[in-house]
Write an enzyme that holds these catalytic residues in place. Structure first.
Site, PDB file in Angstrom:
ATOM      1  N   GLY A  16       0.819  -1.202   0.000  1.00 14.34           N
ATOM      2  CA  GLY A  16       0.000   0.000   0.000  1.00 14.34           C
ATOM      3  C   GLY A  16       0.853   1.251   0.000  1.00 14.34           C
TER       4      GLY A  16
ATOM      5  N   GLY B 102       2.201   4.934   2.194  1.00 15.66           N
ATOM      6  CA  GLY B 102       2.487   5.414   3.538  1.00 15.66           C
ATOM      7  C   GLY B 102       3.864   5.011   4.007  1.00 15.66           C
TER       8      GLY B 102
ATOM      9  N   ILE C  20       5.017   3.034   6.438  1.00 15.19           N
ATOM     10  CA  ILE C  20       5.381   1.633   6.702  1.00 15.19           C
ATOM     11  C   ILE C  20       5.600   0.898   5.383  1.00 15.19           C
ATOM     12  CG2 ILE C  20       4.738  -0.509   7.866  1.00 15.19           C
ATOM     13  CD1 ILE C  20       2.893   1.165   9.663  1.00 15.19           C
TER      14      ILE C  20
ATOM     15  N   GLU D 278      -1.330  -2.294  -7.384  1.00 12.81           N
ATOM     16  CA  GLU D 278      -2.192  -1.328  -8.061  1.00 12.81           C
ATOM     17  C   GLU D 278      -1.548   0.050  -8.179  1.00 12.81           C
ATOM     18  OE1 GLU D 278      -5.786  -0.700  -5.804  1.00 12.81           O
ATOM     19  OE2 GLU D 278      -4.726  -0.735  -3.909  1.00 12.81           O
TER      20      GLU D 278
ATOM     21  N   ASN E 247     -10.948   8.413   2.359  1.00 12.97           N
ATOM     22  CA  ASN E 247     -10.787   8.375   0.906  1.00 12.97           C
ATOM     23  C   ASN E 247     -11.730   7.396   0.221  1.00 12.97           C
ATOM     24  OD1 ASN E 247      -7.590   8.532   2.031  1.00 12.97           O
ATOM     25  ND2 ASN E 247      -8.274  10.111   0.615  1.00 12.97           N
TER      26      ASN E 247
ATOM     27  N   GLY F  92      -8.170  -0.301  -2.971  1.00 10.21           N
ATOM     28  CA  GLY F  92      -8.011  -1.652  -3.495  1.00 10.21           C
ATOM     29  C   GLY F  92      -7.440  -2.633  -2.506  1.00 10.21           C
TER      30      GLY F  92
END
Lengths: 418, 418
Positions: free
Chosen positions: A274, A276, A278, A299, A390, A394
């Protein structure tokens, strides 16, 4: 001409040159209440000239609240477009994932009707005709790199729902982006038929190609072609901190343990990560780490992926979007074009986020929640049950279908009131 | 011999006949704390002789709580096996879906450690080695119709996780069921490789066949072959009531509307339906209704499916189990064998409940919740957040991936305290 060639060199379907116009000339096509589809996925590959011209027009003519649209986009776009539209009260409905303080405020105060959906399902359900009365949309605005002789569109930094847009919209406005190199050849476009005629997606590796580099477009639908030199307003790199680095370290250790136990191959399985700090730290760890010949099936590709390529551990990556930062991401990418270009495959949202390839490839899904409970329910969407941030995004597509599903988070909140 | 042939006629791998023994002779293989896998899915195709002999042994020797097992089965089995085991304190862990008042009580009081999982993921994760320390299991007990010359197993009324069982268990005990006709030819067994070697599942219609009718088995693993004449203790037909019929009527009307709008073909799309009175009423409505040339792609075929076939509207059905009632379901099926047999394909759980074919085929998923909230969250698993009923089951696999996803329920509770 720009440094990257003329509009004429990009529009090779010569009959379309008669449709070249300025963004302002497109305003006449838009009527209050229309259903619009845009290209774009995260702030990458979205139309800029026409949405900004429309916003300028509304502002200049005090049409706030009088020219409102239902806006359907693969995911969020740059703040200079959708968030500004929200400020000018130009959005009635917005599906699905969006970004910007003003659009979020509009949604949370009930002024903007927002519908959420797992992104891989959104693309499909839009194609199924589930979101409008007759399944059709009025105008599609699509950013492209080039148009070939057969009226095939070469997209830019994302694929999103462009294939659906071209199929479902009655009119198409094209923005040809000559402000950056042409991305021709990076995309793998495969258009799925509806059930009962749908066929298998024959993707068996992250870089399998099952389609064409161009999206077919009916030339008679194209009402305008606008040149654009504006670049994506990509998000800046999130800095890593000690906590993120520690979490990334635990994940690296876990992978090594799983390899030792025979549950993961030496080169892991395709990575999805994802956004961010981390996620950046994890990708940073993999870039420097002990695992080689890795692949990514995700994605969103962000700046850290460039480090991952540079480190030599990453062989290739598949994504729905190349969502680099405006600076230093894109300049770095353009300066090292040959190194990165052939290692990246951009796919439509309906394929990048489809359970079929995600489960088959055995993705290692890693995402960050904002809330979770002791039963393991996690979300990064709705704070306190109702405050939309948001949208689902996904992550669910990957967490539901991956081989390993990891939700990484610090174990304590930074403050008592955040 | 039974009316359905001798054991010798069913065991065509002749060298295995030396392993034929009585169920009681198998007791010696079982030790406290072992990990066991059974065939079976819903009360269909589960082993009976050996589990019952083990229960008798525990009861006769006062071994309650001293011979406990970790039990992994595709889904629930007949109450005479797992629920009786729970009564005799023979279950330590139970994964995933289970049935019976005593086993539910054991789970809810914390005596039995139950792990839940979407069924399509359970089958896969068992194969990935996620549930035991080394990914292996001690003993698999599998009910079959026949064993062919190559040591291929023809299963009975379900496929469940037999392929995984044969692969992962160190020892295999086989129950050959001669108390009913042989189901040879009804199954379509396809064994998926693990990522990164997994290939597409080339199912494009509910009756596509992509595998073999037999599950391969290493003959050296087989330690015992037991003849069984016991039939599945299938659940009786749920009666329809006025409310269920009214709900079914609304669903039929909705389908007609969707066809009119061009969002569904005239013969709909493959149907998945759950269990219970509303599901029965819906299938009853389809059996009598205005839609023709229908197909079913589901996980459990129940008695109403026979009406659906008889009505002439159903062409063929794919399922993980043929879960008819002991009476009148199975006798009716056996009496009309030729009519039904060739129209049914039984598939492994890892395929029947896999997002890949469910999404590709565009299943119409219909299930019944026990709880739901105003946000649309629904469950049929945990009452009040923590009281386990049966488990997640497979509804999530279908609801997440179907073309249409329907949760049908009366709008009022029958009483204030149910």
């Amino acid at each position: 001409m720009s440094d990257y060639g003329t509009l004429e060199s990009r529009v090779r379907r010569k009959s379309l040159l008669s449709k070249v116009c300025k963004a302002e000339d497109c305003i006449k096509y838009f009527k209050n209440g229309m259903n619009l589809m845009w290209s774009g996925f995260t702030p990458a590959g979205y139309p800029k000239e026409v949405p900004i011209a429309l916003a300028d027009y509304v502002e200049a003519n005090n049409l706030q609240g009088k020219l409102r649209f239902n806006l359907f986009v693969g995911a969020s776009t740059g703040a200079e477009t959708e968030d500004r539209w929200a400020t000018l009260d130009m959005i009635d409905r917005r599906w699905p994932y969006q970004t910007g303080k003003n659009i979020a405020k509009g949604i949370n105060t009930g002024r903007i009707r927002m519908g959420d959906k797992h992104l891989g399902v959104f693309a499909q359900d839009a194609g199924y005709g589930f979101y409008t009365e007759n399944g059709r949309y009025d105008i599609g605005i699509v950013e492209v790199s080039a148009i070939n002789e057969d009226c095939g569109l070469a997209l830019t930094t994302s694929c999103g729902i462009v294939a659906e847009t071209l199929h479902l919209c009655d009119k198409i406005i094209i923005e040809v982006n000559t402000g950056q190199p042409s991305f021709e050849g990076m995309h793998d476009i495969h258009i799925q038929q509806k059930p009962p005629y749908r066929q298998p997606l024959l993707i068996t590796k992250a870089n399998s190609r099952i389609g064409t580099p161009y999206v077919p477009c009916d030339p008679d639908k194209i009402v305008a072609i606008v040149e654009s030199k504006r670049r994506d307003k990509g998000r800046a790199f999130s800095e890593m901190d000690d906590t993120s680095e520690a979490i990334a370290g635990h994940i690296m250790e876990f992978f090594q343990h799983e390899i030792k136990k025979g549950r993961l191959p030496e080169n892991l399985l395709p990575i999805q990560s994802g956004v961010g700090s981390i996620a950046n730290a994890v990708i940073g760890g993999l870039a420097k780490g002990p695992f080689h010949n890795l692949s990514v099936y995700t994605e969103v590709l962000q700046d850290t992926m460039l480090d991952f390529f540079d480190g030599g551990n990453l062989l290739y990556a598949s994504s729905c979007s190349l969502s680099l930062s405006e600076d230093p991401g894109f300049p770095r990418f353009f300066d090292n074009w040959d190194k990165y270009f052939s290692k990246i495959t951009l796919r439509p949202l309906s394929i990048s986020n489809n359970p079929e390839p995600i489960r088959r490839l055995g993705c290692i899904a890693m995402n960050t929640p904002v809330e979770f409970d002791i039963y393991g329910h996690a979300n990064s969407t709705l704070v306190g049950g109702t405050r939309m941030i948001n949208g689902l995004g996904g992550s669910g597509d990957f967490l539901r279908n991956g081989y390993l599903k990891i939700m990484h988070s610090p174990s304590v909140r930074p403050t008592k009131t955040d």
